[in-house]
Design a protein around this motif. Structure first.
Motif, PDB file in Angstrom:
ATOM      1  N   GLU A   1     -18.133   4.960  11.682  1.00  0.00           N
ATOM      2  CA  GLU A   1     -17.174   4.284  12.650  1.00  0.00           C
ATOM      3  C   GLU A   1     -15.939   4.228  11.232  1.00  0.00           C
ATOM      4  N   GLY A   2     -14.928   4.977  12.326  1.00  0.00           N
ATOM      5  CA  GLY A   2     -13.663   5.340  11.589  1.00  0.00           C
ATOM      6  C   GLY A   2     -13.345   6.571  10.690  1.00  0.00           C
ATOM      7  N   MET A   3     -14.098   7.572  10.518  1.00  0.00           N
ATOM      8  CA  MET A   3     -14.574   8.495   9.928  1.00  0.00           C
ATOM      9  C   MET A   3     -14.152   9.593  10.742  1.00  0.00           C
ATOM     10  N   ALA A   4     -13.527  10.721   9.958  1.00  0.00           N
ATOM     11  CA  ALA A   4     -12.564  12.184  10.510  1.00  0.00           C
ATOM     12  C   ALA A   4     -13.878  13.338  10.209  1.00  0.00           C
ATOM     13  N   ILE A   5     -14.327  13.254  10.863  1.00  0.00           N
ATOM     14  CA  ILE A   5     -15.827  14.587  10.616  1.00  0.00           C
ATOM     15  C   ILE A   5     -15.613  15.538  11.145  1.00  0.00           C
ATOM     16  N   GLY A   6     -16.153  16.876  10.216  1.00  0.00           N
ATOM     17  CA  GLY A   6     -16.067  18.139  11.094  1.00  0.00           C
ATOM     18  C   GLY A   6     -17.260  18.079  11.284  1.00  0.00           C
ATOM     19  N   LEU A   7     -17.270  19.396  12.894  1.00  0.00           N
ATOM     20  CA  LEU A   7     -18.657  20.141  13.102  1.00  0.00           C
ATOM     21  C   LEU A   7     -17.651  21.284  13.218  1.00  0.00           C
ATOM     22  N   SER A   8     -18.843  22.083  12.530  1.00  0.00           N
ATOM     23  CA  SER A   8     -18.978  23.685  12.342  1.00  0.00           C
ATOM     24  C   SER A   8     -19.544  24.375  13.998  1.00  0.00           C
ATOM     25  N   ALA A   9     -19.409  25.247  14.405  1.00  0.00           N
ATOM     26  CA  ALA A   9     -20.143  25.988  15.265  1.00  0.00           C
ATOM     27  C   ALA A   9     -21.524  25.828  15.198  1.00  0.00           C
ATOM     28  N   GLY A  10     -22.410  26.252  16.161  1.00  0.00           N
ATOM     29  CA  GLY A  10     -24.089  26.593  15.849  1.00  0.00           C
ATOM     30  C   GLY A  10     -24.542  25.343  17.439  1.00  0.00           C
ATOM     31  N   THR A  11     -25.736  25.539  17.668  1.00  0.00           N
ATOM     32  CA  THR A  11     -26.955  24.670  17.589  1.00  0.00           C
ATOM     33  C   THR A  11     -27.322  23.877  17.517  1.00  0.00           C
ATOM     34  N   THR A  12     -27.503  23.233  15.951  1.00  0.00           N
ATOM     35  CA  THR A  12     -27.651  21.797  15.531  1.00  0.00           C
ATOM     36  C   THR A  12     -26.578  21.551  15.969  1.00  0.00           C
ATOM     37  N   THR A  13     -24.930  21.857  15.326  1.00  0.00           N
ATOM     38  CA  THR A  13     -24.120  20.818  15.893  1.00  0.00           C
ATOM     39  C   THR A  13     -24.284  20.493  17.230  1.00  0.00           C
ATOM     40  N   PHE A  14     -24.369  21.646  17.421  1.00  0.00           N
ATOM     41  CA  PHE A  14     -24.451  21.372  19.418  1.00  0.00           C
ATOM     42  C   PHE A  14     -25.437  20.034  19.652  1.00  0.00           C
ATOM     43  N   ALA A  15     -26.454  20.154  18.804  1.00  0.00           N
ATOM     44  CA  ALA A  15     -27.307  18.915  19.168  1.00  0.00           C
ATOM     45  C   ALA A  15     -27.029  17.486  18.822  1.00  0.00           C
ATOM     46  N   LEU A  16     -26.030  17.896  17.468  1.00  0.00           N
ATOM     47  CA  LEU A  16     -25.707  16.346  17.311  1.00  0.00           C
ATOM     48  C   LEU A  16     -24.417  16.005  17.579  1.00  0.00           C
ATOM     49  N   ALA A  17     -23.773  17.101  17.716  1.00  0.00           N
ATOM     50  CA  ALA A  17     -22.783  16.875  19.159  1.00  0.00           C
ATOM     51  C   ALA A  17     -23.057  15.414  20.547  1.00  0.00           C
ATOM     52  N   LYS A  18     -24.319  15.746  20.843  1.00  0.00           N
ATOM     53  CA  LYS A  18     -24.816  14.962  21.566  1.00  0.00           C
ATOM     54  C   LYS A  18     -24.561  13.157  21.400  1.00  0.00           C
TER      55      LYS A  18
END
Length: 262
Positions: free
Chosen positions: A93-110
């Motif tokens: 909590e409180g982090m600024a997090i970057g997520l690049s494009a991709g299907t694994t980062t898509f799974a992480l977003a969920k």
């Protein structure tokens, strides 16, 4: 399906997609992994495709071929979900997090949708849509830019917006991992965007299932030594493990459920 017909279909699939995995072909044709490997051996000897670890590719390489999101989202699903779960455990909590494009980062977003108090910066339209659809209690920043086949936003507008930011953590998806080439992508502009995300981040974690090892895109995103962690799965070969443990800050390997094969 007769062997000749199946091999013709395999050749057509490789020509269309650039790179395919043995496991995906086995599921597509409802045959065993061994059968597909024999087919690939025959086709490789005939020069119709090139055999690689875990699959096959267009002869002579496909370093600029960029599979679309829909195709990639059907590959190594168990591995990607296990890697995403491990990655989610790093977020706080409180982090600024970057997520690049991709299907694994898509799974992480969920999974990150279930958290609160995060600021997410992404150049992925698909990732941003996940947070929007879930009405997540997060702040989500989507960069502008031009859209690639993998639904990444790239180009000068995208990179300039990221260069003004300071991120605590970046989760980076990649096309390939190689001992010499490092982390790569088939899209030159996406490589530039990913490098901007790396520069903006205090910690960089690459998410790459075992099938990415030995794959090369035309452009290097970063050398192996330039990232803090790699999260992969237990299917990663022993030589790949040795190289990554020597040259990456930390290697995490996650177990995945055993699949049944025909």
């Amino acid at each position: 399906m007769l062997a000749d017909a199946r091999r013709s279909a395999i050749t057509a699939t490789v020509a269309r997609e650039g790179v395919v995995r043995v496991a995906d072909l086995a599921g597509m044709f409802s045959v065993s992994l061994m059968t597909v490997r024999r087919d690939i051996d025959v086709l490789d000897e005939a020069g119709l495709l090139e055999k690689i670890h875990g699959g096959a590719k267009i002869p002579g390489g496909a370093s600029t071929h960029e599979p679309g999101f829909e195709l990639k989202s059907t590959q190594a699903l168990d591995e990607k979900e296990a890697i995403a779960a491990e990655a989610a455990s790093i977020a706080q909590e409180g982090m600024a997090i970057g997520l690049s494009a991709g299907t694994t980062t898509f799974a992480l977003a969920k999974l990150l949708c279930q958290m609160s108090g995060l600021t997410i910066v992404t150049n992925s339209v698909r990732v941003a849509d996940v947070f929007h659809a879930a009405q997540a209690k997060l702040s989500v920043i989507l960069t502008g830019g031009e859209r690639t086949p993998s639904d990444a936003l790239v180009g000068p507008i995208a990179t300039s917006s990221v260069r003004q930011l300071h991120l605590d953590l970046l989760f980076l998806g990649v096309h390939g991992v190689d001992a010499q080439a490092g982390f790569t992508t088939p899209n030159l502009l996406e490589a530039e965007m990913d490098r901007a995300l790396i520069t903006a981040s205090r910690k960089v974690v690459v998410l790459a299932d075992h099938s990415k090892w030995g794959m090369q895109g035309i452009s290097t995103i970063a050398a192996l030594e330039d990232v803090d962690e790699v999260i992969s799965d237990a299917g990663l070969g022993s030589e790949a493990q040795r190289v990554l443990r020597q040259r990456v800050g930390r290697l995490r390997l996650v177990p995945v459920p055993q699949r049944q094969t025909a």
